[in-house]
Design an enzyme around this catalytic site. Sequence first.
Site, PDB file in Angstrom:
ATOM      1  N   HIS A 274      -5.907   7.257  -1.971  1.00  0.00           N
ATOM      2  CA  HIS A 274      -6.749   6.112  -1.864  1.00  0.00           C
ATOM      3  C   HIS A 274      -7.913   6.428  -3.186  1.00  0.00           C
ATOM      4  O   HIS A 274      -8.102   7.143  -3.570  1.00  0.00           O
ATOM      5  CB  HIS A 274      -7.073   6.542  -1.131  1.00  0.00           C
TER       6      HIS A 274
ATOM      7  N   HIS B 231       0.771  -1.111   0.012  1.00  0.00           N
ATOM      8  CA  HIS B 231       0.034   0.257  -0.326  1.00  0.00           C
ATOM      9  C   HIS B 231       1.161   1.217   0.345  1.00  0.00           C
ATOM     10  O   HIS B 231       0.581   2.116  -0.970  1.00  0.00           O
ATOM     11  CB  HIS B 231      -1.292  -0.213   1.527  1.00  0.00           C
ATOM     12  N   GLU B 232       1.729   1.793   0.907  1.00  0.00           N
ATOM     13  CA  GLU B 232       3.048   2.373   0.958  1.00  0.00           C
ATOM     14  C   GLU B 232       3.617   3.151  -0.218  1.00  0.00           C
ATOM     15  O   GLU B 232       3.585   3.738  -0.746  1.00  0.00           O
ATOM     16  CB  GLU B 232       3.087   2.882   2.034  1.00  0.00           C
TER      17      GLU B 232
ATOM     18  N   HIS C 164       1.137   4.242  -2.736  1.00  0.00           N
ATOM     19  CA  HIS C 164       1.711   5.894  -2.849  1.00  0.00           C
ATOM     20  C   HIS C 164       2.828   6.307  -3.672  1.00  0.00           C
ATOM     21  O   HIS C 164       2.885   7.767  -4.066  1.00  0.00           O
ATOM     22  CB  HIS C 164       1.154   5.832  -1.805  1.00  0.00           C
TER      23      HIS C 164
HETATM   24 ZN   LIG Z   1      -2.329   5.387   2.174  1.00  0.00          ZN
END
Ligand SMILES: [Zn+2]
Length: 282
Positions: free
Chosen positions: A195, A185-186, A189
């Site tokens: 998101h 997830h990170e 980014h």
């Molecule tokens: Zn996030």
Amino acid sequence: MNKKINDLFFQKVFTKRTFLIGIVIVATLSSCSKNNDEIASETQTAALEVSHLKKGQLGGQEITYERKNGMNFFQGDIVLSDQQLTEESTANKGGASLYRWPNRTIYYTIAGNMGSINVNKINTAVNEYNSKTNTRWVLRTNQSNYVEFIFGSSNGSDGWAHIGYQGGKQTVSLDQYISVGSVIHEMGHTVGLYHEHSRQDRDQYVSIQWGNIQDGQAYNFNKYTSGTDIGPFNINSVMMYWPNSYSKNGQPTIKRANNTNFTYNRTGFTTGDINTINAMYP
Ligand SMILES: [Zn+2]
């Protein structure tokens, strides 16, 4: 002689302890509800944790973000550069369409204090990116534009990351108990993903339960309409908020549009996530 050594010893200990007590008081004042272990682990950064909600421009849209430790946090774990918050050009508009890594290649380093458990998680996540997406994560040698994985906290399970390619050194921060899915997830980014719940079409698919959101955190659920939505909405995306994110009462803050609950995915990529990243990095 021994007395002298002891005096010196106590003098040093006392000096150090006084310094620590000063910081612990700040930590105690700023986090009364936390237990002693949490306070102890936060002593290094607590003195700096003066946070402020601010308004800024992102891709031509007014957003609310949190200024904390000299960084700009958007939607909780996304760090925006000061430059990203001051750009006004509509030519640079958009989240996913901007700040992509040149040649689909992300150079990375891992901080020396990361610990082998987290290093293994990073290696697993890097393999996921390199085997399933068009991006290539390559250990840095001497490149000047790269991301460093840093160790955030020894007792948390959170992370944060700069969004998209920044130029120079940028960061992914990982806590001790973060999952491989959250590492992915990170890193999402890092490659430029926002998101899933902030997509402009999200209200067709999810219902934000505003009454269950903690006081002062509702801005994290605002739509980010200046981003570029790629592919269909994907409630199982690894970039989706959890159903109970920022809940003040244990009840969901996000449900499906038909008011039923959904279960979050933090095990890894869905096909939709892979398709989105590959659309950004063809
Ligand atoms: Zn996030």
